[in-house]
Structures are given as structure tokens and as C-alpha cells.
Design an enzyme around this catalytic site. Structure first.
Site, PDB file in Angstrom:
ATOM      1  N   ARG A 112      54.124  60.236  38.031  1.00  0.00           N
ATOM      2  CA  ARG A 112      54.817  60.798  36.875  1.00  0.00           C
ATOM      3  C   ARG A 112      55.008  59.752  35.778  1.00  0.00           C
ATOM      4  O   ARG A 112      54.857  60.047  34.583  1.00  0.00           O
ATOM      5  CB  ARG A 112      56.180  61.358  37.308  1.00  0.00           C
ATOM      6  CG  ARG A 112      57.002  61.979  36.189  1.00  0.00           C
ATOM      7  CD  ARG A 112      58.314  62.528  36.720  1.00  0.00           C
ATOM      8  NE  ARG A 112      58.100  63.721  37.524  1.00  0.00           N
ATOM      9  CZ  ARG A 112      58.159  64.961  37.037  1.00  0.00           C
ATOM     10  NH1 ARG A 112      58.407  65.166  35.750  1.00  0.00           N
ATOM     11  NH2 ARG A 112      57.973  65.993  37.826  1.00  0.00           N
ATOM     12  N   TYR A 163      47.851  61.395  47.569  1.00  0.00           N
ATOM     13  CA  TYR A 163      47.575  60.170  46.817  1.00  0.00           C
ATOM     14  C   TYR A 163      47.851  60.406  45.335  1.00  0.00           C
ATOM     15  O   TYR A 163      47.680  61.516  44.825  1.00  0.00           O
ATOM     16  CB  TYR A 163      46.116  59.747  46.975  1.00  0.00           C
ATOM     17  CG  TYR A 163      45.717  59.312  48.362  1.00  0.00           C
ATOM     18  CD1 TYR A 163      46.103  58.070  48.863  1.00  0.00           C
ATOM     19  CD2 TYR A 163      44.939  60.139  49.171  1.00  0.00           C
ATOM     20  CE1 TYR A 163      45.719  57.656  50.140  1.00  0.00           C
ATOM     21  CE2 TYR A 163      44.549  59.735  50.448  1.00  0.00           C
ATOM     22  CZ  TYR A 163      44.944  58.495  50.928  1.00  0.00           C
ATOM     23  OH  TYR A 163      44.564  58.094  52.182  1.00  0.00           O
ATOM     24  N   ASP A 175      62.790  73.035  31.254  1.00  0.00           N
ATOM     25  CA  ASP A 175      63.911  73.211  32.173  1.00  0.00           C
ATOM     26  C   ASP A 175      65.190  73.650  31.477  1.00  0.00           C
ATOM     27  O   ASP A 175      66.101  74.159  32.125  1.00  0.00           O
ATOM     28  CB  ASP A 175      64.191  71.907  32.937  1.00  0.00           C
ATOM     29  CG  ASP A 175      63.209  71.667  34.067  1.00  0.00           C
ATOM     30  OD1 ASP A 175      62.410  72.581  34.368  1.00  0.00           O
ATOM     31  OD2 ASP A 175      63.234  70.577  34.658  1.00  0.00           O
TER      32      ASP A 175
END
Length: 382
Positions: free
Chosen positions: A108, A213, A291
């Protein structure tokens, strides 16, 4: 001649950064205000499915991501104890040919850094905690904790599940704690006792773990879990957690899982929150994305993806719009996006995605650049 819009974006997550970058490429002045004083590479993986990659492609990031990210050949659905494979879902060339973009796994923090670099210099303002919002006739005034004030023609609230702006516009309403927490971390693959599958979700009776991975070199491993926990009182979205507590939660799981957890050097955890679909995302010249308006469980890996879709569709709605047309543009955006995001929220909540079967076309086949800017029903969801 139409004056250029001045847009303020609250929150420098994936959706906020994508919105700033896309708007800048369309000639719209957009500044991002982020309460954090710095960005950190917290141990977290992220899955960028073809629908998200189509947004990132338009920002010129596809080749950079291909260079650093891992492209799995498939995702396995396995029983928690025996390891029996319930579903071997093809990614790799199969998904890329079907959907016109790759399915990539990455860290991320690496994606966030690349997105940050796509925003024009000087447009990201850190250490800006929003404490006040005032609606103006054609815009809004933003008051920050440091005493600074900004006026903008349009405000995009990308400030997350605990959105200040959502509460200000629609009243205090807490998202629902799902009763579950997620442990997650990344660590060097060199610590593994043996190689892992490309990407596997291990389904337990009341918990699961996903392992994959995060780099093309397969030198970093990530896992994320969902585990019951009766209460959550901590405000932080990610806390250091006990590795012993984590390992205890997965006693009896297949040796591949317990071997991964045995070598995990540290772990964070965060609470999983949900919210029912909202009746409205906009008020005046202010709109919610990501969100802030449609938080979802991470079980479909679509939280960041849908926020980036929001950014692309919203930018399309703002093309050629002056300040008097902002609210109408925001209503068009809301109509184009609400049904899709509500359906993803629902399916993610059910936590059945790619367990034993599933149609992914309605998710992965979506193209935010081509989707109609009118409300449309989602078909064949599941």
C-alpha cells in the site's frame, strides 16, 4: 469564459490523491488537505484489480506498478485445516485478456507514494486537521486546527470512515463495528520456511487469513486476517499487536498458515467497521467519496478500488462545470455511483467472494472512464 473551479479535497488517501491528480490533468485546480504531518509505509498490502488499474493507467502509473508489483497467476480458496482447494480462480494473462487490465498485488505504501507523486507540486498540505465547515452560496469555507482558513468552490470529502465532513453535514452517526478485527503485516520473504502460493485465502469456521506476495521479486510477504473480537474502544485504525495473540487465533490451521505466522516478526491490527448505504452523499457544493460514504469490509479488496473509481467518475462529472453547477454535478456523480458501491458493500459484508464460485465480471469489468453518468442497476452480482 468559464472560470476554473477551485477544489479542496480533505484527506490524502487513495481516493483523495487520485481525485487531485485526475482533476489536475483536466485543468481543475485541486488542493489536498491532510491531517497527518507525514506519510509512513505501514506494513500493508493492497490488491489492485482491473477496474482500479484502469484508473491508475490514466494517471500513467501502470508501467511503474508492473515493474514493482506482483502479478499473481491465480487466487486459491483453501479450507483452513486440510488445505483442500475449493476454487482456483485464474488471474495473470487470463484476467488481463478478459478485463483489459492486469490484477496486481503490491504494498500500500508503494502505491500511495506513486499516487502522491502524480499530484502537482505544492498541492498537498499536511498537518491540516479540519475543525469547521461552513456552506457558502457557491462553495464552502474550511477552518483548520492551525487557524488557517480556505474557501473553495467545491469540497471533496475523502476523509475516511470517521469522516468529519459527513458528520457535519448529516449528523453524528457512528459506523457499525463489525465485531471483527484484522491482523496484518508485511515481512521479508527470506524469513519463510518454504515458498507460498501466489495468493491464497484460507477459510476457517469463523475467521480467515489471506496471504500473498507484494513485490514482483517475491521478496516481501503480506497477510491480513479477519478474527472475532467482541469490543473495540481504541480510536487508532492500526495498532501494534501481539504476535502470540495472533498465532493463538490460528491454532489448528494448516501448517502453511502456521509456518507463515511463526516467522512473522511483528503485526498490526485494526477494527473492521461498516456502514449502511447512505441516502445522500452531497449537500451544497460538498460531496463525500470513498470510505466517507461507502465504507466496506475488506473481503473483496475493493475499498481503495471503489474510492479511485469515485475519483474518476467525479472528475468526469465536473468537466466544464462552473461553481454554480457544482451541486448538480455532485448529484450526477452520486446517481452514477451509489448502486454499484452499495452492491459491493453488501457482497463484501457477506464474505463469500471467490470462496467456491463467483462472477467477477460486474466488478472487474467496470471502467470508470466509460461508465454511464446516470444511475444504472448492477446485474449478476455475486
Amino acid at each position: 469564459m468559464t472560470a476554473k473551479l477551485k477544489v479542496a479535497i480533505i484527506g490524502a488517501g487513495m481516493g483523495g490523491l487520485a481525485a487531485a491528480a485526475i482533476l489536475a490533468r483536466r485543468g481543475i485546480e485541486a488542493d489536498v488537505y491532510e491531517q497527518a504531518t507525514q506519510f509512513t509505509r505501514i506494513g500493508s498490502g493492497i490488491q489492485m484489480s482491473p477496474n482500479a488499474m484502469k484508473v491508475l493507467r490514466a494517471l500513467g502509473l501502470e508501467e511503474q506498478l508492473r515493474d514493482i508489483a506482483f502479478r499473481p497467476e491465480h487466487q486459491l480458496s483453501r479450507d483452513w485445516d486440510t488445505g483442500h482447494v475449493n476454487l482456483d480462480y485464474p488471474f495473470g494473462d487470463v484476467a488481463e485478456k478478459r478485463y483489459g487490465a492486469p490484477y496486481l498485488l503490491m504494498h500500500r505504501g508503494d502505491l500511495h507514494a506513486l499516487l502522491t507523486a502524480t499530484v502537482p507540486a505544492g498541492r498537498i498540505h499536511r498537518g491540516k486537521k479540519l475543525v469547521g465547515l461552513t456552506h457558502l452560496d457557491c462553495g464552502a469555507r474550511l477552518d483548520f486546527e492551525d487557524g488557517s482558513v480556505v474557501e473553495a468552490d467545491a469540497v471533496i470529502a475523502a476523509d475516511g470512515v470517521h469522516s468529519f465532513i459527513r458528520e457535519h453535514m448529516f449528523g453524528r452517526e457512528h459506523p457499525t463495528y463489525s465485531g471483527r478485527v484484522a491482523y496484518r503485516t508485511t515481512f521479508p520473504a527470506a524469513l519463510l520456511k518454504a515458498p507460498i502460493d501466489d495468493c491464497t485465502k484460507w477459510w476457517g469456521k469463523d475467521r480467515h487469513i489471506v496471504i500473498y506476495y507484494t513485490t514482483r521479486a517475491k521478496d516481501e510477504v503480506y497477510f491480513v486476517t479477519s478474527v472475532p473480537e467482541s469490543a473495540w474502544t481504541e480510536e487508532s485504525w492500526s495498532l501494534k499487536a501481539s504476535t502470540d495473540e495472533l498465532r493463538q487465533a490460528f491454532v489448528g490451521f494448516h501448517p502453511i498458515v502456521t509456518d507463515v505466522l511463526a516467522v512473522c516478526p511483528q503485526v498490526n491490527k485494526w477494527a473492521i467497521f461498516e456502514r449502511e448505504p447512505m441516502p445522500s452523499w452531497t449537500k451544497g457544493n460538498v460531496v463525500l467519496i470513498g470510505d466517507a460514504c461507502h465504507p466496506m469490509t475488506p473481503y473483496m479488496a475493493q475499498g481503495a478500488a471503489t474510492a479511485m473509481e469515485d475519483a474518476a467518475v467525479l472528475a468526469r462529472c465536473l468537466d466544464g462545470v462552473d461553481r454554480s453547477g457544482v451541486h448538480a454535478a455532485f448529484k450526477t456523480f452520486e446517481g452514477a455511483r451509489k448502486e454499484r458501491t452499495a452492491q459491493i458493500q453488501l457482497v463484501s459484508h457477506q464474505n463469500v467472494w471467490l470462496h467456491r464460485s463467483g462472477n467477477t465480471d460486474w466488478v472487474f469489468g467496470y471502467d470508470a472512464w466509460q461508465a454511464p453518468l446516470t444511475e444504472a442497476r448492477v446485474a449478476n452480482a455475486g
